[in-house]
Design a protein around this motif. Structure first.
Motif, short mmCIF file in Angstrom:
data_model
loop_
_atom_site.label_atom_id
_atom_site.label_comp_id
_atom_site.label_asym_id
_atom_site.label_seq_id
_atom_site.Cartn_x
_atom_site.Cartn_y
_atom_site.Cartn_z
N ARG A 1 0.82 -1.21 0.00
CA ARG A 1 0.00 0.00 0.00
C ARG A 1 0.86 1.26 0.00
N TYR A 2 1.85 1.31 0.89
CA TYR A 2 2.61 2.54 1.04
C TYR A 2 3.80 2.61 0.08
N LEU A 3 4.61 1.56 0.06
CA LEU A 3 5.81 1.60 -0.78
C LEU A 3 5.48 1.35 -2.24
N GLY A 4 4.31 0.80 -2.51
CA GLY A 4 3.92 0.53 -3.89
C GLY A 4 3.36 1.73 -4.62
N ARG A 5 2.97 2.78 -3.89
CA ARG A 5 2.39 3.94 -4.59
C ARG A 5 3.46 4.61 -5.44
N ARG A 6 3.06 5.04 -6.60
CA ARG A 6 4.01 5.56 -7.59
C ARG A 6 3.92 7.07 -7.76
N ASP A 7 2.94 7.71 -7.14
CA ASP A 7 2.87 9.17 -7.25
C ASP A 7 3.78 9.79 -6.19
N ARG A 8 3.81 11.09 -6.12
CA ARG A 8 4.65 11.77 -5.14
C ARG A 8 4.10 11.54 -3.73
N ILE A 9 5.00 11.44 -2.75
CA ILE A 9 4.56 11.29 -1.36
C ILE A 9 4.49 12.65 -0.68
N ALA A 10 5.27 13.62 -1.14
CA ALA A 10 5.23 14.96 -0.57
C ALA A 10 3.85 15.54 -0.79
N LEU A 11 3.20 15.94 0.28
CA LEU A 11 1.85 16.51 0.29
C LEU A 11 0.77 15.42 0.10
N ASN A 12 1.04 14.41 -0.73
CA ASN A 12 0.04 13.37 -0.98
C ASN A 12 -0.04 12.34 0.13
N ALA A 13 1.07 12.05 0.80
CA ALA A 13 1.10 10.96 1.78
C ALA A 13 1.66 11.40 3.13
N ASN A 14 2.71 12.20 3.14
CA ASN A 14 3.27 12.64 4.41
C ASN A 14 2.24 13.46 5.19
N PHE A 15 2.35 13.47 6.51
CA PHE A 15 1.44 14.26 7.33
C PHE A 15 2.23 15.10 8.32
N PHE A 16 1.55 16.04 9.00
CA PHE A 16 2.26 16.95 9.90
C PHE A 16 1.48 17.17 11.18
N PHE A 17 2.19 17.65 12.21
CA PHE A 17 1.61 18.18 13.44
C PHE A 17 2.24 19.54 13.70
N LEU A 18 1.42 20.51 14.11
CA LEU A 18 1.91 21.81 14.57
C LEU A 18 1.91 21.79 16.08
N PHE A 19 3.08 22.02 16.69
CA PHE A 19 3.20 21.97 18.15
C PHE A 19 2.62 23.22 18.79
N ARG A 20 2.11 23.06 20.00
CA ARG A 20 1.73 24.23 20.78
C ARG A 20 2.99 25.00 21.18
#
Length: 604
Positions: free
Chosen positions: A84-103
């Motif tokens: 599922r994750y390593l097989g995806r062929r599109d870009r991972i930047a913005l499409n797959a990576n996620f973020f947290f904003l700290f307090r």
């Protein structure tokens, strides 16, 4: 129960493998609310074909059952996740990576100075403390209702890097056959204005550097990286490309021996720190920069990248293949809930003077420069075509939901569905991520939110002829059904990943198993419509973060990342720019939906 980090792994229950009949029945029931009668009939015929006694579905399921019973296999999903994750062929930047904003007011933040380097140094010291404790298996397993959860994802926190491949990506990580045990690396990678540096965080004798020493090292980085790298030389841009294209560029980089050494330094680094040279304009700008930012100042393939802005605000960008949000939340909470001084003392940090700082430099020919420049421009345009919005409810949270005698998550999901119907005039497929770390190698399960009871609730709310009592009853019924389905997912009783893995098995082993004919299930309306998300939702409950976010997953989808806490509810919405108006309409209707649902439940 042992408090050693990985002690429980071999004793955790295995993810139950559903029968083919159970998954087929649930799939029909879960997809039916989204289908017309004709679409449902077509889907039922496809399911009948899957269940034929002599059919390929039986062959594929038996192969999966045999794999699940193989010694050394922790879960029948062990190959699903790489596919599922390593097989995806599109870009991972913005499409797959996620973020947290700290307090900005966490214990860690309050213990450091307000400057960028002091805040970053505190985060680094905290992460090194965590890393050394993890090496000793001294991070206690997370528990949920008295049960220890799987901690195997923690092995991907440090020195893990995703490596692009032509057919499928791979992972370079410790705790592997290639590198048994924890990472032996003593350095991190620090970006500033596209410049890249190796910074030692553990000294020659094995003691970590103090936050004060680390701050001196970061100031050295700022001085050395004062001149911004030209757009066609910031190699981080390459990590934004579709994976096969990036694999070809990486092969070209590796043709030069100096680049082999540079990639070695970067890929073995414990984690990345990205120092930005600006302060965000507002919260939404901060979130957007954490999601994508200046890609020349990122390495999106790195499992963990801390981003620290010029005003000291900070967050994290995470590569998803080995790490889910619940693992990162536990990691972040441990970092942020303790002072920098205490982290330093606990890790045995010693004053040693400024740590060693050295540039990580690449040798680039004209072709690589052209590829880097084009990648940066393409990603900047792609990010600009991603519309985002933050929405906050400062007077509603889990405490209020519980006062109203409703599951907080059910309240959120009912609100989303009502807002979606009012904004678009339809009910669409909705995904929600459900954690399953109580199982060995557990990650998440795919919950499909739309039920007949939920549709009945929305129908009642938008019908002026329906009285308040009927609306209230519909809300209570829909909420109870939502909670029950979430429990099914938590118990491993969900159809999608099971059926999806059968499809992956056919792709991997179809010829070997004699199962090469296309299965009608995967072209059926139920399969395609149930998985064509209009809303893709996931929650991250932590008092130490303000926002959580990810990109949209399809041309019409709204990504809904939410932080639902006792006293507040923050959302980060993302969708492609061509349908941004629909996202803004959804946000406006969400405010009304929350108010209407709260008022309705308060009558009870």
């Amino acid at each position: 129960m042992s408090d050693r980090t990985f002690a429980a792994e071999d004793h955790l229950p295995r993810v139950p493998l559903p029968t083919l009949e159970d998954s087929a029945e649930r799939f029909l029931r879960w997809s039916a609310p989204l289908l017309t009668d004709d679409e449902l009939a077509t889907t039922e015929a496809a399911v009948d074909d899957l269940l034929r006694a002599d059919g390929q579905g039986r062959v594929l399921h038996e192969a999966l059952r045999e794999y699940d019973a193989t010694p050394g296999v922790g879960s029948w999903l062990d190959l699903f996740w790489p596919s599922r994750y390593l097989g995806r062929r599109d870009r991972i930047a913005l499409n797959a990576n996620f973020f947290f904003l700290f307090r900005d007011d966490t214990v860690l933040a309050a213990s450091t100075g307000a400057t960028q380097v002091e805040r970053a140094a505190g985060i680094i010291a905290a992460a090194v403390d965590y890393k050394l404790a993890l090496d000793e298996e001294a991070i206690p397993p997370v528990t949920q209702r008295g049960q220890q959860l799987s901690m195997w994802q923690n092995k991907f926190l440090f020195s893990e890097t995703r490596i692009p491949g032509v057919e499928q990506d791979s992972v370079r990580a410790p705790y592997s056959d290639e590198q048994p045990g924890p990472s032996a690396a003593r350095h991190i990678a620090v970006f500033h204005r596209g410049n890249l540096f190796r910074v030692d965080v553990i000294g020659p004798e094995g003691a970590p550097y103090t936050p004060e020493d680390l701050a001196d090292g970061l100031r050295a980085v700022q001085r050395a990286g004062e001149q911004r790298v030209p757009a066609d030389a910031a190699v981080g841009h390459l990590t934004t490309k579709a994976r096969a294209e990036w694999a070809a560029d990486r092969a070209a980089l590796l043709a030069e021996p100096a680049n082999v050494a540079a990639l070695e330094e970067l890929e073995t680094a414990l984690f990345c720190v990205c120092l930005e040279d600006f302060a965000p304009r507002d919260v939404q700008h901060a979130c957007d920069q954490l999601l994508h930012g200046d890609s020349g100042n990122r390495w999106f393939d790195k499992s963990v990248s801390f981003i620290v802005f010029a005003d000291g605000q900070a967050g994290i960008n995470v590569e998803h293949c080995g790490l889910d949000g619940t693992t990162i939340l536990s990691f972040v909470d441990t970092l942020l809930e303790t002072s920098a001084a205490e982290h330093a003392a606990r890790s045995g940090a010693q004053r040693q003077g400024a740590p060693a700082v050295a540039p990580i430099e690449f040798v680039l020919d004209d072709a690589l420069r052209a590829a880097i420049g084009a990648a940066g421009a393409d990603f900047a345009a792609y990010a600009a075509a991603n519309a985002t919005l933050t929405v906050s409810f400062d007077s509603f949270g889990t405490a209020r939901a519980k006062e109203l005698k409703i599951s907080p998550d059910a309240f959120a999901q009912l609100s989303y569905q009502l807002a979606h119907r009012r904004s678009k005039g339809l009910t669409g497929a909705t995904y929600e991520s459900i954690a399953t770390r109580q199982y060995r190698n557990g990650r998440t399960e795919a919950m499909r939110v739309v039920t007949p009871e939920l549709i009945a609730f929305v129908d009642a709310m938008v019908d002026p002829e329906v009285d308040a009592a009927a609306k209230l009853a519909a809300a209570r019924t829909a909420a109870a059904t939502h909670v029950e389905r979430a429990k099914q997912c938590q118990s491993g009783a969900a159809p999608e990943q099971h059926l999806w893995e059968l499809q992956w098995i056919q792709r991997r082993r179809g010829a070997e198993l004699g199962a090469t004919e296309a299965l009608p299930l995967y072209d059926s309306p139920g399969w395609t419509i149930m998985r064509d998300d209009y809303l893709s939702t996931s929650s991250a409950p932590s008092v130490n973060i303000t926002f959580f976010g990810f990109g949209s997953t399809s041309p019409t989808c709204i990504g809904v990342a939410y932080v639902l806490l006792p006293d507040r509810w923050n959302l980060y919405l993302a969708t492609p720019e061509p349908v941004a108006d629909q996202m803004h309409a959804f946000a406006g209707h969400l405010r009304t939906a929350v108010a209407d649902l709260e008022a309705l439940l308060a009558q009870d």
